[in-house]
Design a protein around this motif. Structure first.
Motif, PDB file in Angstrom:
ATOM      1  N   TYR A 207     -75.158  -0.961 -38.871  1.00 15.38           N
ATOM      2  CA  TYR A 207     -74.375   0.022 -38.103  1.00 15.38           C
ATOM      3  C   TYR A 207     -75.138   0.255 -36.819  1.00 15.38           C
ATOM      4  O   TYR A 207     -76.274   0.725 -36.832  1.00 15.38           O
ATOM      5  CB  TYR A 207     -74.209   1.336 -38.860  1.00 15.38           C
ATOM      6  CG  TYR A 207     -73.437   2.378 -38.058  1.00 15.38           C
ATOM      7  CD1 TYR A 207     -72.076   2.545 -38.244  1.00 15.38           C
ATOM      8  CD2 TYR A 207     -74.073   3.156 -37.081  1.00 15.38           C
ATOM      9  CE1 TYR A 207     -71.355   3.476 -37.495  1.00 15.38           C
ATOM     10  CE2 TYR A 207     -73.366   4.081 -36.330  1.00 15.38           C
ATOM     11  CZ  TYR A 207     -72.015   4.236 -36.546  1.00 15.38           C
ATOM     12  OH  TYR A 207     -71.309   5.146 -35.782  1.00 15.38           O
ATOM     13  N   VAL A 276     -78.605  -7.079 -33.392  1.00 11.06           N
ATOM     14  CA  VAL A 276     -77.248  -7.495 -33.760  1.00 11.06           C
ATOM     15  C   VAL A 276     -77.259  -8.948 -34.236  1.00 11.06           C
ATOM     16  O   VAL A 276     -76.624  -9.303 -35.238  1.00 11.06           O
ATOM     17  CB  VAL A 276     -76.282  -7.321 -32.572  1.00 11.06           C
ATOM     18  CG1 VAL A 276     -74.888  -7.838 -32.924  1.00 11.06           C
ATOM     19  CG2 VAL A 276     -76.199  -5.851 -32.170  1.00 11.06           C
ATOM     20  N   CYS A 282     -71.571  -6.592 -39.636  1.00 12.97           N
ATOM     21  CA  CYS A 282     -71.647  -5.442 -38.748  1.00 12.97           C
ATOM     22  C   CYS A 282     -70.483  -4.492 -39.039  1.00 12.97           C
ATOM     23  O   CYS A 282     -69.340  -4.936 -39.198  1.00 12.97           O
ATOM     24  CB  CYS A 282     -71.597  -5.894 -37.296  1.00 12.97           C
ATOM     25  SG  CYS A 282     -73.051  -6.846 -36.788  1.00 12.97           S
ATOM     26  N   LYS A 299     -69.495  -0.803 -29.688  1.00 13.07           N
ATOM     27  CA  LYS A 299     -70.163  -1.559 -30.739  1.00 13.07           C
ATOM     28  C   LYS A 299     -69.321  -2.743 -31.199  1.00 13.07           C
ATOM     29  O   LYS A 299     -69.837  -3.829 -31.456  1.00 13.07           O
ATOM     30  CB  LYS A 299     -70.521  -0.648 -31.912  1.00 13.07           C
ATOM     31  CG  LYS A 299     -69.350  -0.017 -32.645  1.00 13.07           C
ATOM     32  CD  LYS A 299     -69.787   0.648 -33.951  1.00 13.07           C
ATOM     33  CE  LYS A 299     -70.742   1.786 -33.767  1.00 13.07           C
ATOM     34  NZ  LYS A 299     -70.113   2.942 -33.077  1.00 13.07           N
ATOM     35  N   ILE A 300     -67.995  -2.564 -31.274  1.00 14.72           N
ATOM     36  CA  ILE A 300     -67.146  -3.667 -31.734  1.00 14.72           C
ATOM     37  C   ILE A 300     -67.146  -4.799 -30.707  1.00 14.72           C
ATOM     38  O   ILE A 300     -67.231  -5.982 -31.072  1.00 14.72           O
ATOM     39  CB  ILE A 300     -65.715  -3.182 -32.014  1.00 14.72           C
ATOM     40  CG1 ILE A 300     -65.709  -2.177 -33.179  1.00 14.72           C
ATOM     41  CG2 ILE A 300     -64.807  -4.366 -32.337  1.00 14.72           C
ATOM     42  CD1 ILE A 300     -64.329  -1.689 -33.574  1.00 14.72           C
ATOM     43  N   GLU A 302     -69.512  -5.630 -28.724  1.00 15.27           N
ATOM     44  CA  GLU A 302     -70.797  -6.331 -28.799  1.00 15.27           C
ATOM     45  C   GLU A 302     -70.922  -7.122 -30.091  1.00 15.27           C
ATOM     46  O   GLU A 302     -71.495  -8.229 -30.098  1.00 15.27           O
ATOM     47  CB  GLU A 302     -71.930  -5.323 -28.619  1.00 15.27           C
ATOM     48  CG  GLU A 302     -71.940  -4.754 -27.201  1.00 15.27           C
ATOM     49  CD  GLU A 302     -72.960  -3.675 -26.949  1.00 15.27           C
ATOM     50  OE1 GLU A 302     -73.214  -3.364 -25.765  1.00 15.27           O
ATOM     51  OE2 GLU A 302     -73.513  -3.111 -27.931  1.00 15.27           O
ATOM     52  N   TYR A 303     -70.391  -6.614 -31.193  1.00 12.90           N
ATOM     53  CA  TYR A 303     -70.352  -7.399 -32.433  1.00 12.90           C
ATOM     54  C   TYR A 303     -69.552  -8.684 -32.223  1.00 12.90           C
ATOM     55  O   TYR A 303     -69.946  -9.770 -32.664  1.00 12.90           O
ATOM     56  CB  TYR A 303     -69.667  -6.606 -33.557  1.00 12.90           C
ATOM     57  CG  TYR A 303     -70.357  -5.364 -34.075  1.00 12.90           C
ATOM     58  CD1 TYR A 303     -71.697  -5.100 -33.840  1.00 12.90           C
ATOM     59  CD2 TYR A 303     -69.638  -4.431 -34.830  1.00 12.90           C
ATOM     60  CE1 TYR A 303     -72.297  -3.943 -34.340  1.00 12.90           C
ATOM     61  CE2 TYR A 303     -70.227  -3.285 -35.341  1.00 12.90           C
ATOM     62  CZ  TYR A 303     -71.557  -3.042 -35.094  1.00 12.90           C
ATOM     63  OH  TYR A 303     -72.140  -1.910 -35.601  1.00 12.90           O
ATOM     64  N   LYS A 308     -70.156 -12.016 -34.932  1.00 16.33           N
ATOM     65  CA  LYS A 308     -70.513 -11.438 -36.226  1.00 16.33           C
ATOM     66  C   LYS A 308     -69.301 -11.204 -37.127  1.00 16.33           C
ATOM     67  O   LYS A 308     -68.177 -11.013 -36.658  1.00 16.33           O
ATOM     68  CB  LYS A 308     -71.223 -10.093 -36.006  1.00 16.33           C
ATOM     69  CG  LYS A 308     -72.596 -10.250 -35.389  1.00 16.33           C
ATOM     70  CD  LYS A 308     -73.506 -11.036 -36.306  1.00 16.33           C
ATOM     71  CE  LYS A 308     -74.718 -11.603 -35.632  1.00 16.33           C
ATOM     72  NZ  LYS A 308     -75.561 -12.381 -36.543  1.00 16.33           N
ATOM     73  N   ILE A 310     -67.291  -8.683 -39.098  1.00 17.88           N
ATOM     74  CA  ILE A 310     -67.126  -7.265 -38.771  1.00 17.88           C
ATOM     75  C   ILE A 310     -66.227  -6.585 -39.791  1.00 17.88           C
ATOM     76  O   ILE A 310     -65.161  -7.107 -40.144  1.00 17.88           O
ATOM     77  CB  ILE A 310     -66.509  -7.105 -37.369  1.00 17.88           C
ATOM     78  CG1 ILE A 310     -67.371  -7.809 -36.321  1.00 17.88           C
ATOM     79  CG2 ILE A 310     -66.334  -5.627 -37.008  1.00 17.88           C
ATOM     80  CD1 ILE A 310     -66.690  -7.955 -34.970  1.00 17.88           C
TER      81      ILE A 310
END
Length: 387
Positions: A207, A276, A282, A299-300, A302-303, A308, A310
């Motif tokens: 997180y 990350v 993530c 954050k989403i 960048e994930y 990643k 998710i």
């Protein structure tokens, strides 16, 4: 074109100011002149700056953060605005909204409003002072009546603008973006986890994000024991600081999963992409409230850019952001969140497959360059047509 861009918060210490900074850089790269103003915090936090100025940044001017400096701040803004073709304002805080509304009217300058959060809803969660909440609500409601164009970060904010009577043809969608060079699938060095007391060989659930208003990291703490009941060698890392940090640590200490929970707190800006990259799964969990519904979560983005797997709550923009490349689960439901995590934890091929799709979705929809392109269309609509 000459643009004055203004943000009422600290560019170097506040994470959410990345939006105006990246858009300012993008506008300048397109050959336009940008003057950027921000308001530093009254007191610096006890951690290092989140980011620092870079070579080639636009000229950056620091406003004074105290009420008695309204007049000198207004003078500085008016001086800069005289030489500009338009004014760009992000966020509806009176400290800059009031002088900019007066300046725009007095100098007959078009005003572009970048609406990126439901500030009134966030204030209900974090602001104890009634009159401060009331003031913010008034400015957020009335700013659309004075703006020439508006960019919005979410469909919820577009709906609010339309309810204010703002013309749809002068609304421009700009979701959050990611730096796709800083966040990249090639960053997969798991040895960084050992520095946080974690096992590089275990499946790591991350997180990432500030622990401030409209953050719901506690939902992942609730889900962690349910994950560990059905799978072993899984660990949970919480990276980010803020006013909720201590409460999150206390919650983790009383959790049956406490040995698998690592609350790292503030992570230096330069280490975030590596953290990350080291994660396997993530998480972006939210409660279904007005503040979360209006967010375009950084954050989403960048994930996605990091490629990643998710797991996101079905709230606001999150389902659209991870469409076709992530697991979307009901909000405020620990069992559902645990199920989403387990679908990835128990299937490495699914993690890899969806991670590849995530990277492509970031490139297609969630870059700051794409946002800058849309912003330029909005700016051009404020300018007089050539005769």
């Amino acid at each position: 074109m000459k643009i004055l861009m203004v943000h009422p918060h600290d560019l170097w210490y506040d994470p959410w100011t990345i939006r105006i900074l990246e858009l300012a850089r993008g506008v300048q790269r397109r050959g336009h002149q940008v003057q950027l103003c921000h308001m530093p915090r009254k007191e610096q936090p006890n951690h290092a700056p989140i980011r620092r100025p870079e070579d080639g940044d636009p000229p950056i001017h620091a406003l004074q953060p105290r009420q008695q400096h309204v007049i000198p701040n207004s003078r500085l803004l008016a001086t800069l605005a005289k030489e500009c073709d338009l004014i760009h304002l992000q966020k509806s805080f009176a400290s800059v909204s009031l002088p900019l509304l007066w300046i725009a009217r007095r100098l007959n300058k078009p005003l572009h409003y970048d609406w990126d959060d439901h500030e009134t809803a966030i204030a209900r969660q974090v602001e104890p002072r009634f009159f401060a909440r009331l003031q913010l609500a008034v400015y957020e409601t009335w700013l659309p009546h004075f703006a020439t164009t508006i960019s919005y970060a979410s469909q919820a904010l577009k709906t609010r603008a339309l309810r204010c009577g703002f013309p749809s043809e002068r609304l421009y969608p700009i979701p959050v973006g990611a730096d796709t060079e800083r966040f990249h699938p090639a960053l997969r060095d798991k040895s960084i986890l050992a520095g946080y007391g974690l096992d590089p060989e275990a499946v790591t659930v991350l997180y990432l994000g500030q622990l401030e208003g409209a953050a719901h990291a506690s939902r992942l703490v609730e889900a962690a024991p349910l994950v560990l009941e059905r799978a072993s060698k899984i660990q949970f890392l919480f990276a980010g600081g803020g006013e909720q940090l201590e409460a999150l640590r206390q919650q983790a200490q009383t959790s049956p999963a406490r040995d698998a929970l690592k609350i790292a707190g503030y992570i230096p800006y330069e280490k975030v992409p590596g953290i990350v990259g080291a994660a396997d799964i993530c998480v972006a969990c939210f409660d279904d409230d007005e503040a979360s519904q209006a967010k375009s979560p950084l954050k989403i983005a960048e994930y996605l850019a990091a490629g990643k797997a998710i797991v996101a709550s079905r709230v606001g923009e999150a389902p659209w952001m991870v469409e076709g490349c992530g697991e979307v689960v009901p909000p405020q439901n620990a069992a559902a969140l645990a199920d989403g995590i387990l679908r990835y934890a128990l299937d490495q091929e699914k993690r890899q497959r969806d991670g590849e799709k995530a990277r492509q979705r970031a490139l297609d929809y969630f870059t700051w360059e794409r946002g800058t392109e849309t912003l330029m269309h909005a700016y051009l609509q404020t300018q007089p047509s050539p005769r």
